[in-house]
Each structure stands twice: as C-alpha cells, then as structure tokens.
Design an enzyme around this catalytic site. Structure first.
Site, PDB file in Angstrom:
ATOM      1  N   HIS A  61       0.774  -0.758   0.268  1.00 21.72           N
ATOM      2  CA  HIS A  61       0.102  -0.098   0.182  1.00 21.72           C
ATOM      3  C   HIS A  61       0.702   1.453   0.075  1.00 21.72           C
ATOM      4  O   HIS A  61       2.510   1.230   0.088  1.00 21.72           O
ATOM      5  CB  HIS A  61      -1.090   0.069   1.637  1.00 21.72           C
ATOM      6  N   GLU A  63       0.797   3.701   2.121  1.00 26.85           N
ATOM      7  CA  GLU A  63       1.143   4.077   3.274  1.00 26.85           C
ATOM      8  C   GLU A  63       2.697   3.398   3.559  1.00 26.85           C
ATOM      9  O   GLU A  63       3.795   3.877   4.062  1.00 26.85           O
ATOM     10  CB  GLU A  63       0.766   4.270   4.385  1.00 26.85           C
ATOM     11  N   CYS A  91      -5.968   2.380   6.085  1.00 27.64           N
ATOM     12  CA  CYS A  91      -7.160   1.130   6.555  1.00 27.64           C
ATOM     13  C   CYS A  91      -6.289   0.178   8.182  1.00 27.64           C
ATOM     14  O   CYS A  91      -5.383   0.586   8.005  1.00 27.64           O
ATOM     15  CB  CYS A  91      -6.568  -0.613   5.257  1.00 27.64           C
ATOM     16  N   CYS A  94      -2.147  -0.001   7.548  1.00 29.82           N
ATOM     17  CA  CYS A  94      -1.262   0.805   8.053  1.00 29.82           C
ATOM     18  C   CYS A  94      -1.692   1.663   8.680  1.00 29.82           C
ATOM     19  O   CYS A  94      -0.958   2.230   8.639  1.00 29.82           O
ATOM     20  CB  CYS A  94      -2.067   1.619   6.063  1.00 29.82           C
TER      21      CYS A  94
END
Length: 168
Positions: A61, A63, A91, A94
């Site tokens: 992801h 992040e 999410c 993260c």
C-alpha cells in the site's frame, strides 16, 4: 511559535498535492490510485504509491511504501516527528504500521467507506489501550482525491478485462 490554522492548511494542501502525484503514478501502472508522502520539518523524506498488483504483495500500500522509504532514508524504523500525507483514509494494516512507526500526524484526503480505520469502519487511532497516539486530520483535498479514485474505477468498469491492467 505555533503555526496559524491557515498556514497549516496551506502546508497540508501542498503535501497532499505531492501525495496526489504519487497516486497518479499508481493509476498509470494500473494500480488503485493511492499515494503517500512522509514529511519531516517541511521536507519530503519518503514517497510511495499503491503497487500490490505489480509487486504481487498484499502489503504494498502507498502508506507502507512511503514509511519504508522514509525509514531507509532516515535510517530509523521509528519516525516520531514525521507526518504522513495520504490520499485515502488508511486501512487497518496501514494504521497499524503508522502507529508502530510512531508517526506524529496523519493527513488524508478521501474517506474509505469500505476499509477506513479512522472512523469509516472503525477508529484504530482512537484506541485508548495503544501506547502511541497519532493526530489524524481527514478531508484535505478530499474531493480531488475522491474524484481520482472514482474516475479510475469508472474507467476500469468500462474497459474490457484484457485492457483493465494496461498502463497509461
């Protein structure tokens, strides 16, 4: 001396635009267009965008990529004075990484009604039992961040399956 709310908002918008550049790069690669930057003392020290498809990695992801980039550059897995700017509400995965990295402040653009961990589904950042608490600000350039995601998914639905993963 504390920054004025107007100056802080302008700084937030500047760095969110940088995260949007990262998101656009992800979209060009056929990834969900989410981008992030890590900032220390008004300088970008980490950049990242979504790449779980291309990397065959569910943890890839934006992040996580930005946190990894910043940690390498700063040679420390803890980033206590850093801010993370991301185009989509983090999410749970993260949010956990953000808390473990000891990020001081998170600024995100659009809310994520399906997996958001800052109130959309649950609020991991408000969990009192955790030993680190991160300031979170949502809604910075939310409309632009949301439009980028909506356009990506709309375009994907219109393409034939073989064309769906074609880069820009």
């Amino acid at each position: 001396m504390a920054e004025s709310p107007t100056r802080l908002m302008l700084n937030d918008e500047f760095f969110m635009r940088e995260a949007l550049y990262q998101a656009e790069a992800a979209g060009c690669l056929g990834e969900v267009p989410v981008g992030a930057v890590v900032v220390l003392n008004r300088e970008i020290v980490g950049r990242g965008f979504n790449s779980p498809i291309g990397d065959s990695d569910p943890s890839a992801h934006a992040e996580i990529a930005a946190l990894r980039d910043a940690a390498r550059r700063l040679e420390n897995y803890r980033l206590p004075e850093c801010e993370l700017f991301v185009t989509l509400e983090p999410c749970v995965m993260c949010a956990g990484a953000i808390l473990h990295a000891r990020i001081a402040r998170v600024v995100y653009g659009a809310r994520d009604p399906k997996t958001g961990a800052h109130g959309s589904i649950l609020d991991l950042f408000a969990e009192a039992h955790l030993n680190h608490h991160t300031e979170v600000v949502g809604g910075v350039l939310a409309e632009r961040c949301g439009r980028l995601l909506s356009a990506f998914f709309s375009e994907r639905r219109m393409k034939k399956p073989a064309e769906a993963d074609a880069p820009c």
